[in-house]
Design a protein around this motif. Structure first.
Motif, PDB file in Angstrom:
ATOM      1  N   ARG A   1      46.294   2.946   3.979  1.00 15.13           N
ATOM      2  CA  ARG A   1      44.880   3.138   4.270  1.00 15.13           C
ATOM      3  C   ARG A   1      44.149   1.796   4.366  1.00 15.13           C
ATOM      4  O   ARG A   1      43.349   1.562   5.271  1.00 15.13           O
TER       5      ARG A   1
ATOM      6  N   ARG B   1      44.958   0.023   7.576  1.00 18.31           N
ATOM      7  CA  ARG B   1      44.266   0.631   8.719  1.00 18.31           C
ATOM      8  C   ARG B   1      42.794   0.238   8.740  1.00 18.31           C
ATOM      9  O   ARG B   1      42.265  -0.146   9.787  1.00 18.31           O
ATOM     10  N   LEU B   2      42.133   0.313   7.598  1.00 18.67           N
ATOM     11  CA  LEU B   2      40.703  -0.001   7.550  1.00 18.67           C
ATOM     12  C   LEU B   2      40.438  -1.478   7.811  1.00 18.67           C
ATOM     13  O   LEU B   2      39.429  -1.834   8.432  1.00 18.67           O
TER      14      LEU B   2
ATOM     15  N   GLY C   1      32.746  -1.074   2.760  1.00 22.26           N
ATOM     16  CA  GLY C   1      31.620  -0.524   3.492  1.00 22.26           C
ATOM     17  C   GLY C   1      30.254  -1.033   3.093  1.00 22.26           C
ATOM     18  O   GLY C   1      29.242  -0.641   3.698  1.00 22.26           O
TER      19      GLY C   1
ATOM     20  N   TRP D   1      33.413  -1.888   7.322  1.00 20.20           N
ATOM     21  CA  TRP D   1      34.355  -1.723   6.219  1.00 20.20           C
ATOM     22  C   TRP D   1      34.529  -3.020   5.451  1.00 20.20           C
ATOM     23  O   TRP D   1      34.585  -3.045   4.228  1.00 20.20           O
TER      24      TRP D   1
ATOM     25  N   LEU E   1      37.979   5.759  -1.081  1.00 22.90           N
ATOM     26  CA  LEU E   1      37.889   5.285   0.302  1.00 22.90           C
ATOM     27  C   LEU E   1      37.877   6.453   1.276  1.00 22.90           C
ATOM     28  O   LEU E   1      37.189   6.404   2.308  1.00 22.90           O
ATOM     29  N   GLY E   2      38.627   7.494   0.961  1.00 20.71           N
ATOM     30  CA  GLY E   2      38.606   8.687   1.803  1.00 20.71           C
ATOM     31  C   GLY E   2      37.233   9.339   1.834  1.00 20.71           C
ATOM     32  O   GLY E   2      36.776   9.801   2.890  1.00 20.71           O
TER      33      GLY E   2
ATOM     34  N   GLU F   1      34.887   7.283   3.933  1.00 19.48           N
ATOM     35  CA  GLU F   1      35.181   7.487   5.349  1.00 19.48           C
ATOM     36  C   GLU F   1      34.693   8.842   5.833  1.00 19.48           C
ATOM     37  O   GLU F   1      34.008   8.940   6.866  1.00 19.48           O
ATOM     38  N   SER F   2      35.003   9.902   5.112  1.00 21.16           N
ATOM     39  CA  SER F   2      34.667  11.241   5.584  1.00 21.16           C
ATOM     40  C   SER F   2      33.161  11.502   5.558  1.00 21.16           C
ATOM     41  O   SER F   2      32.636  12.245   6.388  1.00 21.16           O
TER      42      SER F   2
ATOM     43  N   ASP G   1      30.943   9.188   6.093  1.00 22.09           N
ATOM     44  CA  ASP G   1      30.331   8.171   6.960  1.00 22.09           C
ATOM     45  C   ASP G   1      29.374   7.278   6.180  1.00 22.09           C
ATOM     46  O   ASP G   1      28.279   6.948   6.648  1.00 22.09           O
TER      47      ASP G   1
ATOM     48  N   VAL H   1      29.755   4.148   5.439  1.00 19.95           N
ATOM     49  CA  VAL H   1      29.626   2.794   5.991  1.00 19.95           C
ATOM     50  C   VAL H   1      28.389   2.724   6.877  1.00 19.95           C
ATOM     51  O   VAL H   1      27.571   1.799   6.779  1.00 19.95           O
TER      52      VAL H   1
END
Length: 410
Positions: free
Chosen positions: A89, A92-93, A228, A233, A294-295, A298-299, A301, A303
């Motif tokens: 993760r 990727r971020l 974020g 990020w 972090l999930g 992300e989910s 939003d 950031v």
């Protein structure tokens, strides 16, 4: 434990490495804290940019409970699913691509210690020099203190680890200092402990070009700016560059102690077995919680929310119209409110009296780093409470109350 006895306990039992504790907090929820007397406070510091999704968030609570009931720690002789999930993760971020790698520690200082070793492995005998910024802050261990450009912090612990040189955070200073004997440049995208001071426009892009030209690593300390907080990020992403490594901690764990070094490209091949390690680094419990935090960012939003709410706070501060305030610095939800007098300690104390938690990054800067989850209600409350705190200090100034840094914080 009574309302007053905890102060005596703290004074007696805790090492005096920090000043007197300002309150005894017993519970938190969202952007609110409660002390032992049941009084509620609005938390606009979030543990210094740590509690990224607020206090007692269901995602955090569930992740801790589920993983603690399953598997907490097995040592780094073995891997765990949560460790591998978090590493993937973070890659990727951060945008490392397939060549990136992740080293896990337990704090920002440990992440920067690993980065220091990365620089030494890259430099070897031919590149003994490491560059860092004056007034930067990278930690309080002996290695990270050597990277911290604050002489008053270093003085009690001299001599420092050798090889680190401090420069002004300007392109001109970097050009003059750089040569082919430099192993790495350490950069804070925003110098949080210096008063939330941003780098000059275009600095990171220039630093990437200059370090690459001379074969030096560009290592970006994202411990306070990552996860974020600045509206991306990671803060380096605002500049559109690819560093050689970044360090992260604080907000990635949402309150659980964890840090990491994330490497890019060829820097990912510098460590080899035996060159570094940590007993607790990357344990199943910490990595599961960080991945869940972090999930959630992300989910939900968050950031984007950091970017929007940061601007909203700046406008709210400006609308107060205080003669004490000289504008705001920073990005997203890492904000430094500049003051025209060195009374930040007094403003912070007044804010707490009115039920608002902020902190003084230095004598003339009040730092805000609220949870990324804040919205209109919290910002309206902040504006009201902060206006009251400013008014309290303004009245004291008009009454010629002493306002040296020592007297203001007394």
């Amino acid at each position: 434990m009574t309302a007053d006895s905890w102060k005596d306990d703290a004074q007696r039992d805790l090492v005096r490495n920090v000043g007197e504790r300002a309150a005894l907090f017993v519970r938190g929820e969202g952007a609110a804290l409660w002390d032992a007397e049941g009084r509620r406070y609005l938390d606009f510091l979030a543990g210094i940019a740590v509690n990224s999704i607020g206090h007692a968030h269901p995602t955090f609570v569930e992740a801790v409970s589920r993983q603690a009931a399953t598997l907490a720690h097995v040592s780094n002789f073995f891997a765990t699913p949560s460790q591998l999930e978090l590493a993937a993760r973070l890659k990727r971020l951060a945008g490392t691509g397939p060549d990136g790698r992740v080293y896990f520690g337990n704090s920002g200082a440990e992440a920067n210690e690993a980065a220091f070793k990365l620089a030494r492995l890259h430099g070897g005998a031919d590149r003994p020099r490491i560059l860092a910024f004056k007034d930067a802050f990278h930690g309080r261990t002996m290695g990270t203190l050597a990277l911290t450009g604050k002489p008053y912090m270093q003085e009690p612990f001299l001599p420092m680890v050798p090889g680190v040189e401090f420069i002004d955070s300007t392109v001109e200073a970097l050009e003059q200092a750089m040569d082919d004997r430099v192993a790495a440049l350490f950069v804070e995208p925003i110098k949080g402990e210096a008063g939330v001071v941003e780098l000059p426009e275009g600095f990171l892009r220039a630093a990437r070009e200059i370090t690459a030209r001379h074969g030096a690593l560009l290592i970006v300390d994202e411990i306070q700016t990552g996860a974020g907080r600045t509206g991306a990020w990671f803060a380096f992403q605002h500049a559109g560059i690819t560093p050689d490594a970044i360090t992260v901690a604080k907000g990635i764990g949402g309150g659980f102690p964890i840090g990491a070094l994330i490497t890019f490209g060829a820097a990912s091949e510098l460590f080899y077995p035996g060159t570094h390690g940590s007993t607790f680094g990357g344990n199943a419990l910490g990595t599961a919680v960080a991945s869940a935090v972090l999930g959630e960012i992300e989910s939900a939003d968050l950031v984007a929310n950091a970017a929007v709410r940061g601007q909203q706070i700046r406008e709210a501060v400006a609308a107060i119209g205080s003669p004490l305030v000289d504008g705001c610095r920073g990005q997203g939800l890492l904000i430094g409110i500049a003051l025209r007098h060195p009374v930040a300690g007094a403003v912070v104390a007044a804010a707490q009296e009115h039920g608002l938690i902020v902190n003084a990054a230095n004598d003339s800067t009040v730092r805000l780093a609220p949870p990324l989850t804040i919205g209109d209600v919290e910002i309206d409350e902040f504006a009201d409470l902060f206006a009251r705190a400013l008014s309290t200090v303004e009245q004291a100034l008009l009454l010629d109350v002493p306002t040296t840094p020592e007297e203001a914080s007394a």
